[in-house]
Design an enzyme around this catalytic site. Structure first.
Site, PDB file in Angstrom:
ATOM      1  N   HIS A 144      -6.296  -7.447  -0.082  1.00 57.30           N
ATOM      2  CA  HIS A 144      -6.382  -5.849  -0.471  1.00 57.30           C
ATOM      3  C   HIS A 144      -5.677  -5.626  -1.744  1.00 57.30           C
ATOM      4  O   HIS A 144      -4.604  -6.340  -2.212  1.00 57.30           O
ATOM      5  CB  HIS A 144      -5.694  -5.078   0.726  1.00 57.30           C
ATOM      6  CG  HIS A 144      -6.363  -5.415   1.905  1.00 57.30           C
ATOM      7  ND1 HIS A 144      -5.626  -6.266   3.030  1.00 57.30           N
ATOM      8  CD2 HIS A 144      -7.508  -5.031   2.560  1.00 57.30           C
ATOM      9  CE1 HIS A 144      -6.475  -6.369   3.936  1.00 57.30           C
ATOM     10  NE2 HIS A 144      -7.260  -5.658   3.649  1.00 57.30           N
ATOM     11  N   ASP A 150      -2.614 -10.886  -2.196  1.00 55.17           N
ATOM     12  CA  ASP A 150      -3.261 -10.452  -0.860  1.00 55.17           C
ATOM     13  C   ASP A 150      -4.637 -10.077  -0.948  1.00 55.17           C
ATOM     14  O   ASP A 150      -5.209  -9.787  -1.862  1.00 55.17           O
ATOM     15  CB  ASP A 150      -2.493  -9.181  -0.459  1.00 55.17           C
ATOM     16  CG  ASP A 150      -2.500  -8.535   0.982  1.00 55.17           C
ATOM     17  OD1 ASP A 150      -1.880  -8.852   1.784  1.00 55.17           O
ATOM     18  OD2 ASP A 150      -3.577  -7.944   1.018  1.00 55.17           O
ATOM     19  N   ASP A 158      -4.239 -12.663   4.125  1.00 51.05           N
ATOM     20  CA  ASP A 158      -5.375 -12.197   4.804  1.00 51.05           C
ATOM     21  C   ASP A 158      -6.671 -12.823   3.939  1.00 51.05           C
ATOM     22  O   ASP A 158      -7.718 -12.506   4.124  1.00 51.05           O
ATOM     23  CB  ASP A 158      -5.404 -10.760   5.024  1.00 51.05           C
ATOM     24  CG  ASP A 158      -4.642 -10.088   3.858  1.00 51.05           C
ATOM     25  OD1 ASP A 158      -4.262 -10.721   2.723  1.00 51.05           O
ATOM     26  OD2 ASP A 158      -4.450  -8.719   4.265  1.00 51.05           O
ATOM     27  N   HIS A 218       1.028  -1.426  -0.072  1.00 51.72           N
ATOM     28  CA  HIS A 218       0.071   0.000   0.008  1.00 51.72           C
ATOM     29  C   HIS A 218       0.965   1.289   0.209  1.00 51.72           C
ATOM     30  O   HIS A 218       0.340   2.480  -0.056  1.00 51.72           O
ATOM     31  CB  HIS A 218      -0.808   0.283   1.256  1.00 51.72           C
ATOM     32  CG  HIS A 218      -1.938  -1.105   1.070  1.00 51.72           C
ATOM     33  ND1 HIS A 218      -2.872  -1.459   0.195  1.00 51.72           N
ATOM     34  CD2 HIS A 218      -2.128  -2.047   2.183  1.00 51.72           C
ATOM     35  CE1 HIS A 218      -3.453  -2.263   0.449  1.00 51.72           C
ATOM     36  NE2 HIS A 218      -3.177  -2.841   1.683  1.00 51.72           N
TER      37      HIS A 218
HETATM   38 ZN   LIG Z   1      -3.808  -7.150   2.969  1.00 54.81          ZN
END
Ligand SMILES: [Zn+2]
Length: 351
Positions: A166, A164, A251, A127
């Site tokens: 995200h 991931d 995750d 990120h």
């Molecule tokens: Zn993540």
């Protein structure tokens, strides 16, 4: 078939985020390292040293003023970079060590010291943007690694796969106009950070080199394996990467407190096998994984173990197993794959 698998493992990675309770806790890596200390695991791997990335290496992704801002947090007990991302006294050092560990993992694979590698580092990175810390990430470890592969190893085609939960908005931003790095992400949508629509495809010379596959919550092993076989594999074979890098977040694990996906340790092993096969077919097996998220500590540890055993070749998901798993995906998978093909086909006619 057995491989020499390198791991980056260094107790200094536990020295970030020590002062408060946070999902991205040092306990995540402590648990993975403990699993590796078990006599049935540790000796199997080639140790790759961690080192701090240099200023020059970090500047290939981040702006100088941003690096200064992070450096200024050194020695501060607590500093909030963004509501999710807080530094402690040694975070600047640890963040540089995470990026440098990834560079060394790539070096290990490129030099042939290891056949493949897993950088078990923190804080995560995908990120982090040129001038922004976000989502527990300070420096974008995998982007810094990819840029180093291009600058120092002379590579022209690097594939980054981001599984991931995200969307890796920082990685996408770093290479949005860059055809040398093909970025493919699967992620839960809607979800943090809100980017990663299928229509985000890159810009200018990079158009078609960013591929996003947003998924509804509930996706499990079958859908992920299907996507990796039906979309990622043909595109990667057409791209012909010189190395495959993976933003390996866990995750999406079935019990993760931050997500709603249903991937099991065996599912992660199967995804790893698809990537190993792809790396074998395109780039002499060069594959380096980088730890991103994963917040169910026991589940994270089990999943990393399953991935490591697959990297070694100790377990080996067969072609039959991969095919039968992919066939378990339901009718919604057909619709999703149809949409992805339609969206990506102008850039990747092989689809
Ligand atoms: Zn993540």
């Amino acid at each position: 078939m057995s491989n020499n698998t390198g791991i980056v493992k260094d107790c200094r990675y536990l020295r970030h985020g020590t002062e408060f309770s946070h999902p991205e806790t040092p306990q995540r890596l402590a648990s993975i390292y403990e699993m590796l200390d078990n006599p049935d695991m540790g000796w199997k791997f080639i140790g790759i040293d961690a080192r701090e990335a240099t200023r020059e290496e970090i500047e290939r992704v981040h702006l100088p003023a941003y690096i200064d801002r992070i450096a200024a947090t050194a020695g501060e007990k607590l500093f909030m970079l963004d509501p999710d991302t807080v530094t402690t006294a040694e975070s600047y050092d640890v963040a540089r060590l995470a990026a440098g560990g990834v560079i060394n993992a790539i070096d290990g694979v490129v030099s042939g010291h290891a056949d493949n590698a897993f950088a078990l580092v923190r804080p995560p990175g995908h990120h982090a943007q040129a001038a922004v810390a976000a989502g527990f990430c300070i420096f974008n470890n995998i982007a810094i690694g990819a840029r180093d592969a291009i600058a120092r190893h002379g590579m022209e085609r690097v594939l980054i796969v981001d599984w991931d939960l995200h969307h890796g908005n920082g990685t996408q931003e770093a290479f949005y106009e860059d055809p040398q790095v093909l970025y493919l992400s699967t992620h839960q949508s809607p979800g943090y950070p809100g980017t990663g629509a299928m229509s985000e495809l890159g810009r200018g010379p990079g158009l078609g080199y960013t591929l996003n596959i947003p998924l509804r919550g509930g996706a499990g092993d079958a859908l992920y394996v299907r996507l990796f076989r039906d979309i990622l594999s043909p595109v990667a074979q057409a791209f012909r990467p010189e190395i495959i890098l993976v933003s390996a977040g866990f995750d999406t694990y079935v019990g993760d407190p931050l997500g709603e996906m249903r991937v099991t340790p065996e599912g992660f092993a199967c995804l790893t096998r698809v990537l190993l096969n792809l790396a074998e077919a395109t780039c002499g097996g060069r594959l380096a994984l980088v730890l991103e998220g994963g917040y169910h500590i026991q589940g994270l540890t089990k999943c990393v173990r399953a991935v490591l055993l697959e990297l070694l070749g100790e377990t080996c998901a067969t072609e039959e197993r991969l095919a039968s798993l992919a066939n378990e995906a339901d009718a919604k998978a057909d619709i999703l794959i149809g949409r992805a093909r339609q969206q990506f086909e102008p850039y990747w006619p092989v689809l």
